[in-house]
Design an enzyme around this catalytic site. Sequence first.
Site, PDB file in Angstrom:
ATOM      1  N   GLU A   1       0.848  -1.200   0.000  1.00 41.89           N
ATOM      2  CA  GLU A   1       0.000   0.000   0.000  1.00 41.89           C
ATOM      3  C   GLU A   1       0.879   1.244   0.000  1.00 41.89           C
ATOM      4  OE1 GLU A   1      -3.456   0.761   2.859  1.00 41.89           O
ATOM      5  OE2 GLU A   1      -2.106   2.429   3.313  1.00 41.89           O
TER       6      GLU A   1
ATOM      7  N   TYR B   1      -6.774   6.886  -0.688  1.00 44.75           N
ATOM      8  CA  TYR B   1      -7.627   7.956  -1.207  1.00 44.75           C
ATOM      9  C   TYR B   1      -8.079   8.795  -0.019  1.00 44.75           C
ATOM     10  CZ  TYR B   1     -11.277   9.914  -4.235  1.00 44.75           C
ATOM     11  OH  TYR B   1     -12.057  10.745  -4.985  1.00 44.75           O
TER      12      TYR B   1
ATOM     13  N   ALA C   1     -19.571   1.080   3.159  1.00 47.82           N
ATOM     14  CA  ALA C   1     -18.706   0.580   2.088  1.00 47.82           C
ATOM     15  C   ALA C   1     -19.463  -0.410   1.202  1.00 47.82           C
ATOM     16  CB  ALA C   1     -17.475  -0.080   2.702  1.00 47.82           C
TER      17      ALA C   1
ATOM     18  N   HIS D   1     -13.821  -2.748  14.390  1.00 42.39           N
ATOM     19  CA  HIS D   1     -13.813  -1.339  13.973  1.00 42.39           C
ATOM     20  C   HIS D   1     -14.039  -0.498  15.231  1.00 42.39           C
ATOM     21  CE1 HIS D   1     -15.445   2.440  12.371  1.00 42.39           C
ATOM     22  NE2 HIS D   1     -14.745   2.165  11.282  1.00 42.39           N
TER      23      HIS D   1
ATOM     24  N   ASP E   1     -18.915  -6.756  13.500  1.00 42.95           N
ATOM     25  CA  ASP E   1     -17.835  -6.714  12.509  1.00 42.95           C
ATOM     26  C   ASP E   1     -17.993  -7.827  11.478  1.00 42.95           C
ATOM     27  OD1 ASP E   1     -16.125  -4.511  13.355  1.00 42.95           O
ATOM     28  OD2 ASP E   1     -15.855  -5.682  15.173  1.00 42.95           O
TER      29      ASP E   1
HETATM   30  P1  FAD Z   1     -18.000   0.157   6.640  1.00 44.70           P
HETATM   31  O1  FAD Z   1     -17.730  -1.223   6.197  1.00 44.70           O
HETATM   32  O2  FAD Z   1     -19.095   0.889   5.966  1.00 44.70           O
HETATM   33  O3  FAD Z   1     -18.216   0.126   8.220  1.00 44.70           O
HETATM   34  C1  FAD Z   1     -18.050   1.250   9.068  1.00 44.70           C
HETATM   35  C2  FAD Z   1     -18.737   1.045  10.414  1.00 44.70           C
HETATM   36  O4  FAD Z   1     -20.109   1.010  10.231  1.00 44.70           O
HETATM   37  C3  FAD Z   1     -18.383  -0.227  11.162  1.00 44.70           C
HETATM   38  O5  FAD Z   1     -18.457   0.019  12.545  1.00 44.70           O
HETATM   39  C4  FAD Z   1     -19.455  -1.162  10.793  1.00 44.70           C
HETATM   40  O6  FAD Z   1     -19.588  -2.173  11.776  1.00 44.70           O
HETATM   41  C5  FAD Z   1     -20.638  -0.231  10.723  1.00 44.70           C
HETATM   42  N1  FAD Z   1     -21.612  -0.672   9.725  1.00 44.70           N
HETATM   43  C6  FAD Z   1     -21.414  -0.828   8.398  1.00 44.70           C
HETATM   44  N2  FAD Z   1     -22.540  -1.260   7.783  1.00 44.70           N
HETATM   45  C7  FAD Z   1     -23.462  -1.362   8.766  1.00 44.70           C
HETATM   46  C8  FAD Z   1     -24.819  -1.713   8.787  1.00 44.70           C
HETATM   47  N3  FAD Z   1     -25.457  -2.104   7.670  1.00 44.70           N
HETATM   48  N4  FAD Z   1     -25.470  -1.689   9.987  1.00 44.70           N
HETATM   49  C9  FAD Z   1     -24.823  -1.312  11.116  1.00 44.70           C
HETATM   50  N5  FAD Z   1     -23.538  -0.938  11.147  1.00 44.70           N
HETATM   51  C10 FAD Z   1     -22.862  -0.967  10.002  1.00 44.70           C
HETATM   52  N6  FAD Z   1      -9.714   5.604   4.855  1.00 44.70           N
HETATM   53  C11 FAD Z   1      -9.540   6.576   3.916  1.00 44.70           C
HETATM   54  O7  FAD Z   1     -10.068   7.689   4.089  1.00 44.70           O
HETATM   55  N7  FAD Z   1      -8.800   6.368   2.775  1.00 44.70           N
HETATM   56  C12 FAD Z   1      -8.205   5.167   2.512  1.00 44.70           C
HETATM   57  O8  FAD Z   1      -7.560   5.012   1.475  1.00 44.70           O
HETATM   58  C13 FAD Z   1      -8.343   4.117   3.488  1.00 44.70           C
HETATM   59  N8  FAD Z   1      -7.779   2.904   3.294  1.00 44.70           N
HETATM   60  C14 FAD Z   1      -7.980   1.890   4.227  1.00 44.70           C
HETATM   61  C15 FAD Z   1      -7.435   0.620   3.962  1.00 44.70           C
HETATM   62  C16 FAD Z   1      -7.645  -0.435   4.869  1.00 44.70           C
HETATM   63  C17 FAD Z   1      -7.062  -1.799   4.562  1.00 44.70           C
HETATM   64  C18 FAD Z   1      -8.391  -0.200   6.067  1.00 44.70           C
HETATM   65  C19 FAD Z   1      -8.592  -1.305   7.046  1.00 44.70           C
HETATM   66  C20 FAD Z   1      -8.929   1.061   6.325  1.00 44.70           C
HETATM   67  C21 FAD Z   1      -8.747   2.114   5.407  1.00 44.70           C
HETATM   68  N9  FAD Z   1      -9.305   3.384   5.611  1.00 44.70           N
HETATM   69  C22 FAD Z   1      -9.132   4.379   4.664  1.00 44.70           C
HETATM   70  C23 FAD Z   1     -10.060   3.686   6.844  1.00 44.70           C
HETATM   71  C24 FAD Z   1     -11.587   3.456   6.703  1.00 44.70           C
HETATM   72  O9  FAD Z   1     -12.141   4.377   5.798  1.00 44.70           O
HETATM   73  C25 FAD Z   1     -12.199   3.624   8.099  1.00 44.70           C
HETATM   74  O10 FAD Z   1     -11.768   2.588   8.935  1.00 44.70           O
HETATM   75  C26 FAD Z   1     -13.718   3.773   8.172  1.00 44.70           C
HETATM   76  O11 FAD Z   1     -14.068   4.196   9.498  1.00 44.70           O
HETATM   77  C27 FAD Z   1     -14.498   2.492   7.944  1.00 44.70           C
HETATM   78  O12 FAD Z   1     -14.488   2.156   6.642  1.00 44.70           O
HETATM   79  P2  FAD Z   1     -15.177   0.761   6.170  1.00 44.70           P
HETATM   80  O13 FAD Z   1     -14.965   0.712   4.700  1.00 44.70           O
HETATM   81  O14 FAD Z   1     -14.728  -0.362   6.988  1.00 44.70           O
HETATM   82  O15 FAD Z   1     -16.712   1.094   6.508  1.00 44.70           O
END
Ligand code: FAD
Length: 316
Positions: free
Chosen positions: A12, A44, A121, A169, A178
């Site tokens: 990365e 990003y 996401a 998370h 999670d």
């Molecule tokens: P989601 O999967 O949407 O989840 C976020 C939270 O919401 C979690 O607590 C989950 O349990 C909860 N949740 C999700 N869906 C539901 C639902 N249907 N009902 C109830 N609760 C729900 N950030 C950046 O800005 N840029 C990057 O490039 C970046 N790269 C990353 C790369 C990796 C490998 C990792 C692990 C993280 C990265 N992050 C990045 C950070 C990330 O954006 C944050 O951790 C963010 O808070 C969560 O993103 P997520 O995609 O896991 O969100």
Amino acid sequence: MPGHTVATYSFELYPPRTPAAELAVYESLGHLVAAAPEFISVTYGASGSTSEASLGVLRHLLTTSVPPMAHLTCVGWTYEDATRVIREFLDAGLTSFLALRGDPPAGSHEGDDFLGDLKSAGELVQLIHSVQSERVPFLQEAVPGFPQAARIRRGGKVTIAVAAFPNGHPRSRSVEQDLDTLLAKEAAGANLAISQLFFHADDYLRFLEQARAAGVTMRILPGIMPILSPARLHRMVQLTDERMPKQLLARLEAAATPDEQYAVGISHASELSRELLDGGVTGLHLYTFNKHQAVLSVLESVGLYSPTSTPTKEHA
Ligand code: FAD
């Protein structure tokens, strides 16, 4: 040692913010590309703050032999914003994404309406698939011996990775939440997961077992970050909400010089990687901090990489 001979590795990077940083990134990128990883992902900035810079590095990667993976975040976007950016990335030739929600802007609180049209996401995963299948609904393949005929295949496939959190998370209430979130992302069309960094192999291996038991079938790559100084360890713990690894902190603090701290960081990341490989993982995803030497040293020490020349030393 199970897994060692077949395991892949990937890296990365984050997009450079200054011209000097840009020069340094491209220098490191040369070494990382030469190591022939499975892919290199480029982060990003939430709300699109690094869109141009990210796309610049990704376009460069498209000219190399290493497949690029574009991180995308959806926090604060309307459907129109998200669709436009996804189209722009697909038009550039990108076919591999890491779909993320992104974090809320600093200072916002629980319940604030920071999310925009896409609430998670998983919704971004669905949108990427739908924009891609609208662009390329099907492909035509020549049929050997029948010049007038064409075979129809489904449109060009995209890889869509998502984030996984072995220690939860920060906003999650339970392991079950999670696991449900990860399952929901796979159901939405994700075909790969990459984990948040963690400090103990058992944390990841336990999570992997729980994810499989919950029905998650996609590959979950462990995210490994060599921690080369106590300052970086404090910063990472603060950013990720992971529990402070006290032994690693003590070892880093006991090291008398930056060189010794560097050696401690490499040794910890190598031990972690070795335990994961012994546990059967099929790939390692290394967070590079835009520097090649530390991650290549870790891969070398676990026998996944052999240098043809010795890269120069760098510090955190
Ligand atoms: P989601 O999967 O949407 O989840 C976020 C939270 O919401 C979690 O607590 C989950 O349990 C909860 N949740 C999700 N869906 C539901 C639902 N249907 N009902 C109830 N609760 C729900 N950030 C950046 O800005 N840029 C990057 O490039 C970046 N790269 C990353 C790369 C990796 C490998 C990792 C692990 C993280 C990265 N992050 C990045 C950070 C990330 O954006 C944050 O951790 C963010 O808070 C969560 O993103 P997520 O995609 O896991 O969100």
